[in-house]
Design a protein around this motif. Structure first.
Motif, PDB file in Angstrom:
ATOM      1  N   TRP A  66       0.820  -1.211   0.000  1.00 32.56           N
ATOM      2  CA  TRP A  66       0.000   0.000   0.000  1.00 32.56           C
ATOM      3  C   TRP A  66       0.848   1.253   0.000  1.00 32.56           C
ATOM      4  N   TRP A  67       1.959   1.261   0.742  1.00 25.84           N
ATOM      5  CA  TRP A  67       2.841   2.422   0.760  1.00 25.84           C
ATOM      6  C   TRP A  67       3.381   2.707  -0.632  1.00 25.84           C
ATOM      7  N   TRP A  68       3.823   1.671  -1.311  1.00 26.44           N
ATOM      8  CA  TRP A  68       4.372   1.845  -2.652  1.00 26.44           C
ATOM      9  C   TRP A  68       3.315   2.433  -3.582  1.00 26.44           C
ATOM     10  N   HIS A  69       2.142   1.832  -3.591  1.00 26.40           N
ATOM     11  CA  HIS A  69       1.106   2.276  -4.520  1.00 26.40           C
ATOM     12  C   HIS A  69       0.570   3.655  -4.162  1.00 26.40           C
ATOM     13  N   LEU A  70       0.333   3.926  -2.888  1.00 18.82           N
ATOM     14  CA  LEU A  70      -0.150   5.251  -2.503  1.00 18.82           C
ATOM     15  C   LEU A  70       0.905   6.316  -2.776  1.00 18.82           C
ATOM     16  N   GLY A  71       2.147   6.005  -2.436  1.00 17.46           N
ATOM     17  CA  GLY A  71       3.212   6.984  -2.608  1.00 17.46           C
ATOM     18  C   GLY A  71       3.505   7.318  -4.060  1.00 17.46           C
ATOM     19  N   PHE A  96      -5.541   6.351  -8.983  1.00 16.25           N
ATOM     20  CA  PHE A  96      -6.520   5.323  -8.620  1.00 16.25           C
ATOM     21  C   PHE A  96      -6.656   4.264  -9.706  1.00 16.25           C
ATOM     22  N   ILE A  97      -6.562   4.658 -10.952  1.00 14.70           N
ATOM     23  CA  ILE A  97      -6.621   3.678 -12.045  1.00 14.70           C
ATOM     24  C   ILE A  97      -5.447   2.720 -11.956  1.00 14.70           C
ATOM     25  N   ASN A  98      -4.250   3.257 -11.731  1.00 13.33           N
ATOM     26  CA  ASN A  98      -3.078   2.395 -11.598  1.00 13.33           C
ATOM     27  C   ASN A  98      -3.157   1.494 -10.369  1.00 13.33           C
ATOM     28  N   ILE A  99      -3.646   2.039  -9.245  1.00 11.84           N
ATOM     29  CA  ILE A  99      -3.794   1.218  -8.043  1.00 11.84           C
ATOM     30  C   ILE A  99      -4.806   0.104  -8.283  1.00 11.84           C
ATOM     31  N   PHE A 100      -5.929   0.442  -8.896  1.00 11.64           N
ATOM     32  CA  PHE A 100      -6.938  -0.579  -9.186  1.00 11.64           C
ATOM     33  C   PHE A 100      -6.353  -1.677 -10.068  1.00 11.64           C
TER      34      PHE A 100
END
Length: 170
Positions: free
Chosen positions: A59-64, A152-156
């Motif tokens: 989550w840190w990687w994706h949020l950051g 958000f698209i990339n996280i999804f």
């Protein structure tokens, strides 16, 4: 006649690599103190702790990298407040992810679920997205600068599509 400006000497701890090493040392001490204080209260075994660390890293990687400081940047302009908001969001996501994987797998213990495989797959997807596609693996040229939409698209794509697919398909 020229006036020479005296050069100000910066502390070596304010420049790299010493700044990074100091930060690592401070985090190690804080982590040790946290373990001494909360380790006895929470009483998680090493496997569960490592699983939560993996989820936290995902989550840190994706949020950051995908959201570039969002949602903390919406609440404050100071770095400490932005970091606090993002840390609370990160901790909530880690907890929710752990509980969701226990529910999905119908297991009482998090280490009995395939969440570790999901986490590793999501990290690899994030690295591929960042290094090979400049963190825009699924967004078009027009959407790339729309934060937080492109994030958000990339996280999804990386967490909710590729990672579960590669976890459950095999």
């Amino acid at each position: 006649m020229s006036v020479a400006k005296p050069t100000q000497r910066r502390s070596i701890w304010k420049s790299q690599p010493f700044k990074g090493l100091l930060f690592i040392a401070v985090i190690a001490v804080i982590s040790y103190i946290f373990e001494l204080i909360f380790g006895q209260i929470i009483q998680l075994n090493v496997g569960t702790k490592l699983t939560y660390i993996t989820i936290c890293f995902v989550w840190w990687w994706h949020l950051g990298f995908s959201l570039n400081g969002y949602p903390g940047s919406r609440f404050s302009s100071t770095r400490f407040r932005r970091g606090t908001v993002n840390l609370v969001v990160l901790l909530a996501l880690v907890y929710i992810t752990g509980e969701a994987w226990k529910f999905i797998s119908a297991k009482a213990i998090l280490t009995d679920t395939p969440v570790g495989l999901w986490g590793q797959t999501a990290i690899i997807t994030a690295a591929a997205s960042l290094f090979f596609f400049d963190n825009t693996i699924v967004t078009t040229e027009e959407v790339r600068n729309w934060h937080p939409v492109s994030g958000f698209i990339n996280i999804f794509f990386a967490i909710f599509f590729i990672a579960p697919a590669l976890t459950f398909l095999p």
